[in-house]
Design an enzyme around this catalytic site. Structure first.
Site, PDB file in Angstrom:
ATOM      1  N   LYS A   3       0.830  -1.204   0.000  1.00 28.81           N
ATOM      2  CA  LYS A   3       0.000   0.000   0.000  1.00 28.81           C
ATOM      3  C   LYS A   3       0.863   1.252   0.000  1.00 28.81           C
ATOM      4  O   LYS A   3       0.503   2.260  -0.607  1.00 28.81           O
ATOM      5  CB  LYS A   3      -0.934  -0.008   1.208  1.00 28.81           C
ATOM      6  CG  LYS A   3      -2.013  -1.074   1.135  1.00 28.81           C
ATOM      7  CD  LYS A   3      -2.966  -0.980   2.320  1.00 28.81           C
ATOM      8  CE  LYS A   3      -4.065  -2.025   2.203  1.00 28.81           C
ATOM      9  NZ  LYS A   3      -4.998  -1.976   3.361  1.00 28.81           N
ATOM     10  N   LYS A  98      -1.355  -9.893  -3.127  1.00 29.58           N
ATOM     11  CA  LYS A  98      -2.327 -10.590  -2.287  1.00 29.58           C
ATOM     12  C   LYS A  98      -3.754 -10.201  -2.652  1.00 29.58           C
ATOM     13  O   LYS A  98      -4.012  -9.104  -3.159  1.00 29.58           O
ATOM     14  CB  LYS A  98      -2.071 -10.284  -0.809  1.00 29.58           C
ATOM     15  CG  LYS A  98      -2.427  -8.865  -0.393  1.00 29.58           C
ATOM     16  CD  LYS A  98      -2.328  -8.699   1.111  1.00 29.58           C
ATOM     17  CE  LYS A  98      -2.788  -7.300   1.529  1.00 29.58           C
ATOM     18  NZ  LYS A  98      -2.819  -7.131   2.991  1.00 29.58           N
ATOM     19  N   LYS A 101      -9.681  -6.906  -0.143  1.00 33.44           N
ATOM     20  CA  LYS A 101     -11.008  -6.305  -0.316  1.00 33.44           C
ATOM     21  C   LYS A 101     -10.919  -4.847  -0.713  1.00 33.44           C
ATOM     22  O   LYS A 101     -11.915  -4.257  -1.160  1.00 33.44           O
ATOM     23  CB  LYS A 101     -11.832  -6.446   0.971  1.00 33.44           C
ATOM     24  CG  LYS A 101     -11.289  -5.704   2.175  1.00 33.44           C
ATOM     25  CD  LYS A 101     -12.173  -5.926   3.388  1.00 33.44           C
ATOM     26  CE  LYS A 101     -11.697  -5.120   4.598  1.00 33.44           C
ATOM     27  NZ  LYS A 101     -10.353  -5.531   5.059  1.00 33.44           N
TER      28      LYS A 101
END
Length: 244
Positions: A3, A98, A101
């Protein structure tokens, strides 16, 4: 890290604070086991470090007994609850990242409440390669490894056993097997969700009971932590006021 790379130079404070907030949520409720993915293991280790540091600094010796009447630890050191095959499930659109959501594309993940048609469509459209056969552990074919891990988790069978059956299949033959297995695996969850949401009053009552039980644990933990550090709690102030 993934991120942070996506945010570039403008990494938010919220992203950097997240591991500490995660640790707080775990420690506050006195968790023994925490179900996490492999990528979250380092966050859990930070949680254990924080618990150990606090307990060592504030919960040992005569001073702790004087303040709280006991020198037992305030926080538990939780253990990770990991599945060997599903500790790190990767994106259906990129076998090197990965499954998340928070990913932009819904096609990158399988949601617990996806319909059978949605699951089948996502598996059908997931990224693959042009090579023949199905392999496991080949770094050049991460999508093959990922789908085998998903298939293993859905069928509760070891990868090695499944590989003997599917290694000579084409993607067009293998993908429907994975899709059907996932549909059956998630079917009880979808059916139970549909069942409980039909009774909103009962569901609300269960949620309220759970929230009250969690709040009781959290309040006790908060009080113990404050006492260990020598802070005066609201209950102690009230008690002194009443006596006065």
């Amino acid at each position: 890290k993934e991120k942070a790379r996506k945010q570039g130079e403008n990494v938010s404070v919220g992203l950097l604070d997240y591991p500490v907030l995660m640790a707080s949520d775990i420690l506050l409720y006195q968790a023994d086991l925490v179900p996490v993915g492999e990528d979250q293991r380092q966050h859990l280790e930070l949680t254990r470090d924080i618990a150990r540091r606090f307990n060592d600094q504030y919960c040992k010796g005569n001073q702790a007994k004087k303040l709280r009447g006991t020198s037992r630890p305030v926080f538990k050191e939780p253990e990770a609850l990991l599945s060997k095959t599903t500790a790190r499930i990767m994106s259906l659109q990129d076998g090197t990242n990965k499954m998340s959501k928070s990913a932009t594309s819904d096609l990158s993940r399988i949601n617990l409440l996806d319909t059978a048609d949605e699951i089948s469509e996502k598996i059908k459209r997931c990224k693959t390669d042009s090579l023949l056969g199905i392999e496991y552990g080949n770094k050049e074919r991460p999508e093959a490894t990922n789908l085998l891990n998903i298939y293993s988790a859905a069928t509760d069978r070891p990868v090695e056993e499944l590989l003997n059956e599917v290694q000579d299949l084409s993607w067009g033959q293998f993908k429907p097997l994975v899709a059907d297995a996932m549909v059956e695996k998630l079917k009880p969850i979808r059916e139970k969700y549909d069942e409980v949401t039909k009774e909103p009053e009962i569901l609300g009552s269960v949620l309220e009971d759970g929230a009250n039980a969690a709040n009781e644990i959290a309040s006790a933990t908060s009080t113990w932590a404050k006492q260990a550090m020598g802070f005066t709690t609201l209950a102690e102030i009230t008690q002194k006021t009443v006596k006065a």
